[in-house]
Write an enzyme that holds these catalytic residues in place. Structure first.
Site, short mmCIF file in Angstrom:
data_model
loop_
_atom_site.label_atom_id
_atom_site.label_comp_id
_atom_site.label_asym_id
_atom_site.label_seq_id
_atom_site.Cartn_x
_atom_site.Cartn_y
_atom_site.Cartn_z
N GLY A 38 47.96 102.07 57.10
CA GLY A 38 48.36 100.97 57.77
C GLY A 38 48.59 99.55 56.97
CD GLU B 137 47.98 107.46 56.97
OE1 GLU B 137 48.30 107.71 55.81
OE2 GLU B 137 48.46 106.37 57.37
CE LYS C 53 32.71 96.49 58.17
NZ LYS C 53 31.47 97.77 57.85
NE ARG C 54 35.96 96.66 49.45
CZ ARG C 54 35.07 95.86 49.46
NH1 ARG C 54 34.83 94.87 50.24
NH2 ARG C 54 34.03 96.18 48.32
CG LEU D 70 39.55 104.97 58.90
CD1 LEU D 70 39.17 105.49 57.44
CD2 LEU D 70 40.49 105.89 59.48
CD GLU E 166 51.79 103.04 59.32
OE1 GLU E 166 50.59 102.63 59.87
OE2 GLU E 166 52.42 103.95 59.98
N GLY F 179 50.86 105.69 62.20
CA GLY F 179 51.00 105.24 63.83
C GLY F 179 51.66 103.94 63.92
NE ARG G 216 40.39 107.69 54.91
CZ ARG G 216 39.91 108.10 53.73
NH1 ARG G 216 39.06 109.20 53.62
NH2 ARG G 216 39.97 107.13 52.78
C1 1HE Z 1 36.72 100.31 55.91
C2 1HE Z 1 38.02 100.78 55.63
C3 1HE Z 1 38.79 101.31 56.69
C4 1HE Z 1 37.03 99.92 53.96
N1 1HE Z 1 38.24 101.29 58.01
N2 1HE Z 1 36.08 100.21 57.13
N3 1HE Z 1 42.52 103.90 55.42
C5 1HE Z 1 41.97 104.56 54.35
O1 1HE Z 1 41.58 105.71 54.61
C6 1HE Z 1 41.14 103.76 53.54
C7 1HE Z 1 39.63 103.66 53.23
N4 1HE Z 1 39.04 102.50 52.48
C8 1HE Z 1 38.88 103.13 51.34
O2 1HE Z 1 39.30 104.41 50.74
C9 1HE Z 1 38.10 102.22 50.28
O3 1HE Z 1 37.35 101.36 51.23
C10 1HE Z 1 39.45 101.12 49.50
C11 1HE Z 1 39.90 101.89 48.31
C12 1HE Z 1 40.44 100.66 50.16
C13 1HE Z 1 38.37 99.97 48.86
O4 1HE Z 1 37.25 100.65 47.96
P1 1HE Z 1 35.94 99.77 47.82
O5 1HE Z 1 35.02 100.59 46.76
O6 1HE Z 1 36.38 98.53 47.24
O7 1HE Z 1 35.28 99.51 49.27
P2 1HE Z 1 34.09 100.11 50.01
O8 1HE Z 1 32.96 100.17 49.65
O9 1HE Z 1 35.06 101.66 50.26
O10 1HE Z 1 34.43 99.55 51.59
C14 1HE Z 1 33.73 98.17 51.64
C15 1HE Z 1 33.44 98.21 53.24
O11 1HE Z 1 34.95 98.16 53.81
C16 1HE Z 1 32.69 99.40 53.90
O12 1HE Z 1 31.99 98.92 54.86
P3 1HE Z 1 30.42 98.81 54.66
O13 1HE Z 1 30.03 98.36 56.18
O14 1HE Z 1 29.64 99.93 53.98
O15 1HE Z 1 30.21 97.59 53.61
C17 1HE Z 1 33.57 100.19 54.13
O16 1HE Z 1 33.08 101.23 55.20
C18 1HE Z 1 34.88 99.34 55.11
N5 1HE Z 1 36.18 99.86 54.89
N6 1HE Z 1 38.26 100.49 54.45
C19 1HE Z 1 37.00 100.95 58.24
N7 1HE Z 1 40.18 101.36 56.57
C20 1HE Z 1 48.04 102.83 62.78
S1 1HE Z 1 47.73 104.37 62.04
C21 1HE Z 1 47.60 103.93 60.37
C22 1HE Z 1 46.60 104.86 59.70
C23 1HE Z 1 45.72 104.44 58.45
O17 1HE Z 1 45.96 103.50 58.38
S2 1HE Z 1 45.05 105.69 57.89
C24 1HE Z 1 44.22 105.03 56.48
C25 1HE Z 1 43.02 104.58 56.62
#
Ligand code: 1HE
Length: 259
Positions: free
Chosen positions: A111, A134, A27-28, A68, A114, A142, A137
């Site tokens: 995060g 963010e 889940k990265r 997420l 962060e 936070g 999304r």
């Molecule tokens: C996840 C998450 C996640 C990956 N929550 N499941 N963070 C984001 O908006 C970043 C979201 N992630 C991405 O943009 C990409 O995953 C990456 C650029 C980090 C990596 O890409 P990639 O091509 O290597 O991986 P992928 O195919 O997108 O993800 C692999 C799996 O990890 C996939 O799940 P699967 O079940 O389909 O294999 C994704 O859904 C899962 N995954 N990132 C849940 N973040 C206290 S407030 C803080 C506010 C924030 O942090 S907002 C930023 C959220």
């Protein structure tokens, strides 16, 4: 929680250095509740023999931030409590009393950024990218980013990152102070371990003063900050260890600065 009970963190002692790995590569290294609980448990009560922590991510990414999937259905009050749990956790990372060196690669996002900015020394590889998605999304930071990220790169740049979703690459992040060392691919963890070894050789009281006094003094008015600095100096400079270390330099038994 004993370190043996961790399932999403790996913890390995290398002498005085605790090497802690975020371990959800599938889940990265997205941070879900069980992972934040384990990070909190570790940093609230690190092993007594640890003098420094190295924090890294298993797999090609440091951390993709908030999980997420878990966050989708939360009510406002739950989000408030969740955010404050992250604040407590990252407070333990920043002010827990041990210097933390992070080894960054791939996504250092939301995060994940962060968390990274709660660490004291950051080492990045060329694959590293920094983003705050963010805005796209539909959420807000936070995990303390509006304080810690903004203090590294400025509130204006942080607003630009959140509004546009623009990702900065490793070179740009280095220029912005998001990393302190930029090394080759695969070299962040070894470099972080090398730096941690040096930090472990410092007087524990000096390390404590650096990580606890500096961020607090940055929050103070100038005259309060200068007064707090003098108090901290009085404590550190009069310790037996400081006296011995200064004597060692004067007797040419200690290395020169910069070596
Ligand atoms: C996840 C998450 C996640 C990956 N929550 N499941 N963070 C984001 O908006 C970043 C979201 N992630 C991405 O943009 C990409 O995953 C990456 C650029 C980090 C990596 O890409 P990639 O091509 O290597 O991986 P992928 O195919 O997108 O993800 C692999 C799996 O990890 C996939 O799940 P699967 O079940 O389909 O294999 C994704 O859904 C899962 N995954 N990132 C849940 N973040 C206290 S407030 C803080 C506010 C924030 O942090 S907002 C930023 C959220």
């Amino acid at each position: 929680m004993s370190t043996q009970a961790f399932t999403l963190l790996t913890v390995e002692m290398q002498g005085p250095v605790a090497v802690v790995g975020l371990n959800r590569p599938d889940k990265r290294n997205a941070i879900n509740d069980p992972l934040i609980d384990e990070i909190c448990a570790f940093f609230a009560a690190p092993p007594s023999e640890a003098r420094v922590v190295v924090l890294h991510g298993h797999g090609p990414h440091f951390s993709s931030g908030l999980d997420l999937a878990e966050h989708r259905d939360r009510e406002a009050f739950e989000v408030m409590m969740h955010s404050q749990k992250w604040h407590r956790t990252f407070h333990h990372v920043q002010m827990g009393g041990l210097p933390v060196v992070s080894a960054l690669k791939g996504a250092v996002v939301g995060g994940g950024l962060e968390l990274a900015t709660s660490t004291h020394v950051r080492v990045a590889e060329p694959s590293t990218f920094y983003a705050l998605p963010e805005g796209s999304r539909g959420i807000f930071v936070g995990g303390g980013g509006s304080v810690r990220v903004a203090r590294v790169i400025g509130a204006g740049r942080m607003a630009e990152m959140m509004l546009t979703g623009h990702a900065y690459n490793a070179q740009e992040g280095q220029a912005m102070g998001l990393s302190h060392h930029l090394v080759g691919e695969g070299e962040a963890l070894p470099k972080a371990l090398e730096l941690a070894g040096r930090i472990a050789g410092n007087a524990p009281l000096s390390n404590y003063a650096v990580i606890n006094a500096l961020p607090r003094i940055a929050d103070m008015a100038q005259s309060d900050g200068l007064f707090a600095e003098s108090l901290m100096a009085a404590m550190a400079q009069t310790s037996p260890e400081a006296r011995e270390r200064m004597r060692a330099f004067l007797e040419k038994r200690a290395p020169k600065a910069g070596s």
